[in-house]
Design a protein around this motif. Structure first.
Motif, short mmCIF file in Angstrom:
data_model
loop_
_atom_site.label_atom_id
_atom_site.label_comp_id
_atom_site.label_asym_id
_atom_site.label_seq_id
_atom_site.Cartn_x
_atom_site.Cartn_y
_atom_site.Cartn_z
N UNK A 51 0.83 -1.20 0.00
CA UNK A 51 0.00 0.00 0.00
C UNK A 51 0.86 1.25 0.00
N UNK A 52 0.36 2.32 -0.60
CA UNK A 52 1.12 3.57 -0.66
C UNK A 52 1.02 4.32 0.66
N UNK A 53 1.99 5.18 0.90
CA UNK A 53 2.02 5.98 2.11
C UNK A 53 0.96 7.08 2.01
N UNK A 54 0.00 7.13 2.94
CA UNK A 54 -1.05 8.17 2.87
C UNK A 54 -0.49 9.58 2.95
N UNK A 55 0.71 9.74 3.52
CA UNK A 55 1.31 11.07 3.64
C UNK A 55 1.75 11.64 2.29
N UNK A 56 1.84 10.79 1.27
CA UNK A 56 2.27 11.27 -0.04
C UNK A 56 1.15 11.20 -1.08
N UNK A 57 -0.08 11.21 -0.61
CA UNK A 57 -1.21 11.08 -1.53
C UNK A 57 -1.25 12.21 -2.56
N UNK A 58 -0.96 13.44 -2.12
CA UNK A 58 -0.98 14.56 -3.07
C UNK A 58 0.02 14.34 -4.20
N UNK A 59 1.18 13.83 -3.83
CA UNK A 59 2.20 13.55 -4.85
C UNK A 59 1.72 12.47 -5.81
N UNK A 60 1.09 11.43 -5.28
CA UNK A 60 0.60 10.33 -6.12
C UNK A 60 -0.50 10.80 -7.06
N UNK A 61 -1.39 11.66 -6.57
CA UNK A 61 -2.46 12.19 -7.42
C UNK A 61 -1.87 13.03 -8.54
N UNK A 62 -0.86 13.83 -8.21
CA UNK A 62 -0.20 14.66 -9.22
C UNK A 62 0.48 13.79 -10.27
#
Length: 551
Positions: A80-91
């Motif tokens: 699973x991806x780190x929720x703290x980097x969700x903005x980066x993943x969306x970008x």
């Protein structure tokens, strides 16, 4: 960019050439399958769903080279991806969608534009299948793999192989091997060249206290933070390089001059960050401290899933999507190369996803009216026990609206694809040619023009191999692949009530009667030309197929 500039630093000044042989190596699995797919020669298809047999050839050749050089690989895959980097993943996802649109609009006879890479959706599944088939040691992590990779590398005294810039920052005792300079195709006398980077040499060159490397990463820019300095550090640099290199050089020069006398490592980082923010005229921000903590105290990921489910994830028997759904209540499916003016092909698998989510979120009652079945299925999660096969099969039948009892005479390799095809065809909307599309798909299940024993009409196979489908037909097969992927994961979640098909060509002794291929592969000029090249250089594969009468 930060990564390109940092790579330039290390590649030309701070790494040294080594000969790889008789050693162990910790491999970042995601970085490896991305790299192998994108850098394959000939290029592998990205436009028509993926060239999985070609990808298998590339992966097998890679691990065969390591074996020949007595290199022991240990592969770790992200969960699973780190929720703290969700903005980066969306970008990043938005950027990938733009690349997918570009690829979709590229003419079949033209090469994919440089830098426009979109990974086909089943590459990770195929990669895991190959690792299992070849008995390569691997572990699928419950979250980000980086902390596990660093720990394993230091415990086993191995270098790390990846393309992730974070491994320039982590303290890896035996160093970091960048995949771009890992020249495994240049094997000679049981060894091949690579470039090795060590953090100690980097710090020595820039006269930087090693404790400040996380500070450098947090202000230079990573998945969590980036200091907007408006060119201040670049203007103070003495480097003759491009702007991104000047910026990093200026930051390193600034950090090396911060007074750290009498401070412990934690205090050094606090002072250096404070001074850098003041220099850039920015206020202190918790975002930078979070980014620093990710390097200083990397936490091994955990999950709310039952222990036996976590174990299935770790050994690759269950998709990591379950972690995202249970722990983060969200899931980000792979970006598809398709016609973006139409509805996403993922809509074809909506019903299957409903059941997948329902099982994980304990909302099965919304899917099944039978209360006994609901409770029995939910016991998989509440009691950590496996529900009876009949109940698990019933759930699968409900999801795909099929009767598995009709599959008795179908080969195991085809049972799941046939169920998927039934659901797909019942919801297919391609006008009067729907049956032709279905017949074509079924023929590709049992017919291989490269096999000496195939029974399909030669003229039919030749005509289909050269046929370019209409957009609505290509869309239909894209939808089939989406249904196939989601059904595979639902089947895994239900502890495989149906045998799991293999998505790459299998060679067994005797040869496998069927390896599942996706029909769009044969209609792609890119894949067709790639197959011919592989055959010429001896990399092609031929497998015997059953006659249609056998089915």
């Amino acid at each position: 960019s930060y990564q390109r500039a940092l790579t330039s630093f290390t590649e030309y000044f701070l790494s040294f050439i080594v000969k790889v042989e008789k050693t162990g190596v910790i491999i970042d699995g995601a970085a490896l399958y991305y790299s192998l797919y994108y850098t394959s020669d000939p290029k592998l298809d990205q436009r028509c769903g993926g060239d999985y047999p070609g990808f298998k050839d590339e992966v097998c050749n890679f691990f065969k080279t390591l074996q020949d050089c007595e290199v022991t690989p240990y592969v770790f895959l992200d969960g699973g991806s780190d929720p703290d980097k969700r903005k980066t993943l969306v970008s990043r996802r938005k950027d990938t969608e733009e690349k997918a649109k570009t690829i979709a609009m590229t003419k079949p006879e033209d090469a994919v534009p440089k830098g426009c890479n979109v990974l086909p959706p089943l590459v990770k599944d195929v990669f895991i299948e190959i690792l299992q088939e070849k008995d390569i040691m691997f572990e699928q992590c419950l979250g980000e793999a980086d902390p596990v990779i660093v720990s394993a590398a230091n415990q086993n005294q191995c270098a790390v192989l990846s393309i992730d810039k974070d491994f320039y920052i982590f303290e890896v005792h035996k160093g970091f091997l960048h995949l771009d300079n890992f020249e495994w195709k240049s094997k000679e006398d049981g060894k091949f060249p690579a470039k090795l980077y060590t953090r100690s040499k980097f710090c020595e060159h820039f006269k930087l206290d090693p404790a400040l490397m996380p500070v450098f990463a947090s202000i230079a820019g990573n998945d969590y933070s980036k200091l907007q300095d408006r060119g201040r550090f670049a203007r103070e640099s003495s480097s003759s390089g491009e702007y991104s290199i000047k910026r990093l050089d200026g930051m390193l020069s600034f950090l090396s001059k911060v007074n750290l006398d009498g401070l412990n490592d934690s205090q050094k980082r606090e002072r250096a960050l404070s001074e850098a923010l003041k220099h850039a005229r920015k206020k202190e921000n918790q975002t930078f401290k979070l980014a620093i903590r990710k390097y200083v105290q990397p936490e091994k990921p955990s999950s709310k899933l039952p222990s036996w489910v976590r174990k299935k994830v770790e050994i690759g028997k269950l998709t990591t999507s379950v972690i995202s759904v249970v722990d983060q209540k969200s899931m980000m499916p792979p970006v598809l190369v398709e016609d973006f003016s139409q509805r996403s092909s993922y809509t074809a698998a909506y019903r299957i996803r409903q059941y997948f989510y329902g099982l994980l979120t304990k909302d099965v009652q919304a899917l099944l009216c039978n209360y006994v079945v609901c409770i029995s299925i939910l016991s998989v999660w509440y009691l950590s026990v496996q529900a009876p096969e009949g109940l698990r099969r019933r759930m699968f039948e409900e999801a795909l609206q099929v009767q598995t009892s009709a599959l008795e005479n179908i080969p195991d390799q085809l049972k799941l694809p046939v169920c998927v095809t039934v659901l797909w065809f019942n919801n297919l909307k391609v006008g009067q040619k729907a049956e032709t599309v279905l017949h074509t798909l079924l023929l590709w299940f049992v017919c291989d023009p490269n096999s000496p024993g195939y029974s399909c009409s030669q003229s039919f196979c030749d005509s289909v191999s050269n046929w370019q489908p209409q957009p609505h037909v290509a869309k239909a097969f894209s939808q089939w692949q989406r249904c196939m992927r989601q059904s595979l994961h639902l089947n895994q979640l239900l502890c495989s009530p149906l045998p799991e098909p293999q998505f790459h060509l299998l060679e067994r002794d005797p040869p496998s009667p069927l390896g599942l291929r996706f029909p769009l592969l044969r209609w792609s000029p890119l894949v067709g030309s790639g197959r011919q090249k592989r055959k010429k250089r001896g990399g092609g594969r031929r497998t015997n197929r059953r006659k249609r009468s056998d089915y």
